[in-house]
Motif scaffolding. Structure first.
Motif, PDB file in Angstrom:
ATOM      1  N   GLY A   1       0.816  -1.205   0.000  1.00  0.00           N
ATOM      2  CA  GLY A   1       0.000   0.000   0.000  1.00  0.00           C
ATOM      3  C   GLY A   1       0.850   1.254   0.000  1.00  0.00           C
ATOM      4  N   ASN A   2       0.186   2.403   0.016  1.00  0.00           N
ATOM      5  CA  ASN A   2       0.872   3.686  -0.124  1.00  0.00           C
ATOM      6  C   ASN A   2       0.969   4.494   1.158  1.00  0.00           C
ATOM      7  OD1 ASN A   2       1.259   3.351  -2.938  1.00  0.00           O
ATOM      8  ND2 ASN A   2      -0.861   3.996  -3.304  1.00  0.00           N
ATOM      9  N   HIS A   3       0.451   3.975   2.267  1.00  0.00           N
ATOM     10  CA  HIS A   3       0.391   4.780   3.485  1.00  0.00           C
ATOM     11  C   HIS A   3       1.654   4.590   4.308  1.00  0.00           C
ATOM     12  CE1 HIS A   3      -3.702   5.725   2.522  1.00  0.00           C
ATOM     13  NE2 HIS A   3      -4.051   4.446   2.520  1.00  0.00           N
TER      14      HIS A   3
ATOM     15  N   GLN B   1       3.445  -3.099   7.177  1.00  0.00           N
ATOM     16  CA  GLN B   1       2.031  -2.978   7.554  1.00  0.00           C
ATOM     17  C   GLN B   1       1.199  -2.296   6.471  1.00  0.00           C
ATOM     18  OE1 GLN B   1       1.304  -4.622  10.332  1.00  0.00           O
ATOM     19  NE2 GLN B   1       3.526  -4.994  10.384  1.00  0.00           N
ATOM     20  N   ALA B   2       1.841  -1.767   5.447  1.00  0.00           N
ATOM     21  CA  ALA B   2       1.129  -1.053   4.384  1.00  0.00           C
ATOM     22  C   ALA B   2       0.593  -2.055   3.377  1.00  0.00           C
ATOM     23  CB  ALA B   2       2.065  -0.060   3.696  1.00  0.00           C
ATOM     24  N   VAL B   3      -0.666  -2.380   3.489  1.00  0.00           N
ATOM     25  CA  VAL B   3      -1.300  -3.372   2.618  1.00  0.00           C
ATOM     26  C   VAL B   3      -2.106  -2.659   1.546  1.00  0.00           C
ATOM     27  CG1 VAL B   3      -2.906  -5.306   2.506  1.00  0.00           C
ATOM     28  CG2 VAL B   3      -1.417  -5.035   4.497  1.00  0.00           C
ATOM     29  N   MET B   4      -1.989  -3.108   0.306  1.00  0.00           N
ATOM     30  CA  MET B   4      -2.753  -2.506  -0.786  1.00  0.00           C
ATOM     31  C   MET B   4      -4.241  -2.727  -0.555  1.00  0.00           C
ATOM     32  SD  MET B   4      -2.403  -3.123  -4.911  1.00  0.00           S
ATOM     33  CE  MET B   4      -0.649  -2.773  -4.910  1.00  0.00           C
ATOM     34  N   GLU B   5      -5.003  -1.647  -0.538  1.00  0.00           N
ATOM     35  CA  GLU B   5      -6.430  -1.725  -0.252  1.00  0.00           C
ATOM     36  C   GLU B   5      -7.297  -1.584  -1.485  1.00  0.00           C
ATOM     37  OE1 GLU B   5      -6.888   1.431   2.517  1.00  0.00           O
ATOM     38  OE2 GLU B   5      -6.016   0.325   4.207  1.00  0.00           O
ATOM     39  N   ASN B   6      -6.731  -1.082  -2.573  1.00  0.00           N
ATOM     40  CA  ASN B   6      -7.519  -0.846  -3.777  1.00  0.00           C
ATOM     41  C   ASN B   6      -6.658  -1.133  -5.002  1.00  0.00           C
ATOM     42  OD1 ASN B   6      -9.208   0.021  -5.798  1.00  0.00           O
ATOM     43  ND2 ASN B   6      -9.636   2.021  -4.888  1.00  0.00           N
TER      44      ASN B   6
ATOM     45  N   ASN C   1      -1.430 -13.403  -2.150  1.00  0.00           N
ATOM     46  CA  ASN C   1      -2.625 -13.986  -1.536  1.00  0.00           C
ATOM     47  C   ASN C   1      -2.610 -15.507  -1.623  1.00  0.00           C
ATOM     48  OD1 ASN C   1      -3.575 -11.469  -0.866  1.00  0.00           O
ATOM     49  ND2 ASN C   1      -5.071 -11.345  -2.522  1.00  0.00           N
TER      50      ASN C   1
ATOM     51  N   PHE D   1       0.516  -8.669  -5.943  1.00  0.00           N
ATOM     52  CA  PHE D   1      -0.402  -8.661  -4.809  1.00  0.00           C
ATOM     53  C   PHE D   1      -1.238  -9.935  -4.773  1.00  0.00           C
ATOM     54  CE2 PHE D   1      -4.692  -7.816  -3.210  1.00  0.00           C
ATOM     55  CZ  PHE D   1      -4.420  -7.391  -1.919  1.00  0.00           C
TER      56      PHE D   1
ATOM     57  N   ARG E   1      -0.588  -5.664  -9.527  1.00  0.00           N
ATOM     58  CA  ARG E   1      -1.733  -6.533  -9.262  1.00  0.00           C
ATOM     59  C   ARG E   1      -1.313  -8.000  -9.241  1.00  0.00           C
ATOM     60  NH1 ARG E   1      -5.038  -6.126 -13.544  1.00  0.00           N
ATOM     61  NH2 ARG E   1      -3.933  -4.462 -14.638  1.00  0.00           N
TER      62      ARG E   1
END
Length: 336
Positions: free
Chosen positions: A141-143, A153-158, A174, A170, A167
């Motif tokens: 993720g980007n946060h 801890q930054a997990v891609m949410e979208n 999974n 990610f 993609r």
């Protein structure tokens, strides 16, 4: 000695991991036996041989086989016949930029991991291998965390707007966590943009970057920042994780240093005996001018810093200075 299987053995990470393993074997380290190395076709073995010869490792010290990992039967053959104790999954299909085959690229990469995990879970519980998966920072993720860096801890949410490469990484992760949920021992590494020596005819993005810089692109730089790591460090990190059961079941960012694009291009120019870049241009223009790795291309439009320190708390491991990495590539650079 543990039996090891390495997929994608002719790629950047796979070839450097194979070289590291064989180097240790030549030096008398008996942790691992002769590895089984896997490629898509016999035509690509020359890329692995080039890396092994560069490292001074005998090219006969591994068992070579080809497999189409998109097919479950090939994965079953590999795991059921070889019965490895450790699987390093380094294989991935890669295409630069956006192509009409984007969705197929995502599907093929996810299929490979799905099939390997499925084949591993079909084995008796006491014969299932440790599965170490090479992902990418593009899958995160980007946060940023409190220190301003993106961590584990930054997990891609979208996934909307994410590149096919991101993609695929990610969704492949999974599949690894699916295996973990069913009792498989796993670990995931998320390398930053990877630097390492590959043969001049390998099609490696860094070699293309050097070609472009020698044609005059060394004069240009862009705003932005990205994380980098050496292929040798990725190899050593994977082996350290394989030898540390307390570190399994988690992901680890592999990032040696965060560099502005200007500083990175300046270091490459220095290694290639070229003047440092002096002209700032828009990011979109440099993207059209220079070839980039998929992980860099996925994030080149923004500033991103990554925290790669967690692995150093989990296993005995330290990063190589990136300047040293580029200096060690100097012999390769001169021949490109």
């Amino acid at each position: 000695m543990k039996k090891v299987l390495i997929t994608g053995a002719t790629g950047l990470v796979g070839s450097h991991l194979t070289a590291e393993l064989l180097s240790r074997l030549q030096q008398g380290d008996t942790t691992y036996g002769t590895p089984v190395v896997v490629a898509r076709s016999d035509a690509s073995w020359g890329k692995l041989d080039w890396v092994l010869l560069r490292r001074g490792v005998a090219t006969r010290l591994q068992q070579r086989t080809t497999a189409q990992l998109e097919y479950l039967d090939d994965c079953r053959r590999l795991l059921h016949d070889e019965r490895p104790q450790v699987v390093f999954h380094c294989a991935a299909r890669i295409e630069l930029g956006k192509t009409k085959n984007d969705e197929q690229l995502v599907m093929r990469n996810v299929e490979m991991v799905h099939n390997l995990i499925t084949a591993a879970l079909e084995l008796p519980a006491d014969e299932r291998p440790l599965f170490l998966h090479v992902s990418s920072i593009a899958a995160l993720g980007n946060h940023p965390s409190a220190n301003g860096c993106i961590d584990e801890q930054a997990v891609m949410e979208n996934l909307s707007g994410a590149s096919a490469y991101a993609r695929g990484k990610f969704l492949s992760e999974n599949e690894v966590w699916r295996g973990a949920a069913h009792g498989l021992s796993v670990a995931v590494v998320n390398p930053a943009v990877i630097l390492g020596a590959m043969s001049p005819d390998s099609g490696f993005w860094f070699n293309g970057l050097l070609h472009a810089m020698r044609r005059g692109a060394h004069r240009f730089w862009i705003e932005g920042e990205m994380a980098f790591v050496s292929a040798d460090d990725v190899a050593r990190a994977l082996l350290a994780l394989a030898e540390t059961p307390s570190a399994w079941g988690k992901r680890y960012i592999l990032s040696a240093e965060n560099l502005t694009y200007r500083r990175f291009l300046s270091q490459v120019a220095r290694a290639a005996a070229l003047p440092a870049p002096t002209i700032r241009i828009p990011r979109w223009m440099l993207r059209l001018t220079l070839p980039f790795s998929p992980s860099m291309a996925a994030v080149i439009d923004s500033y991103k810093r990554f925290d790669g320190s967690e692995i150093m708390r989990a296993v005995p491991f330290r990063y190589t200075d990136l300047t040293q990495t580029l200096d060690e590539m100097e012999h390769t650079i001169e021949k490109i």
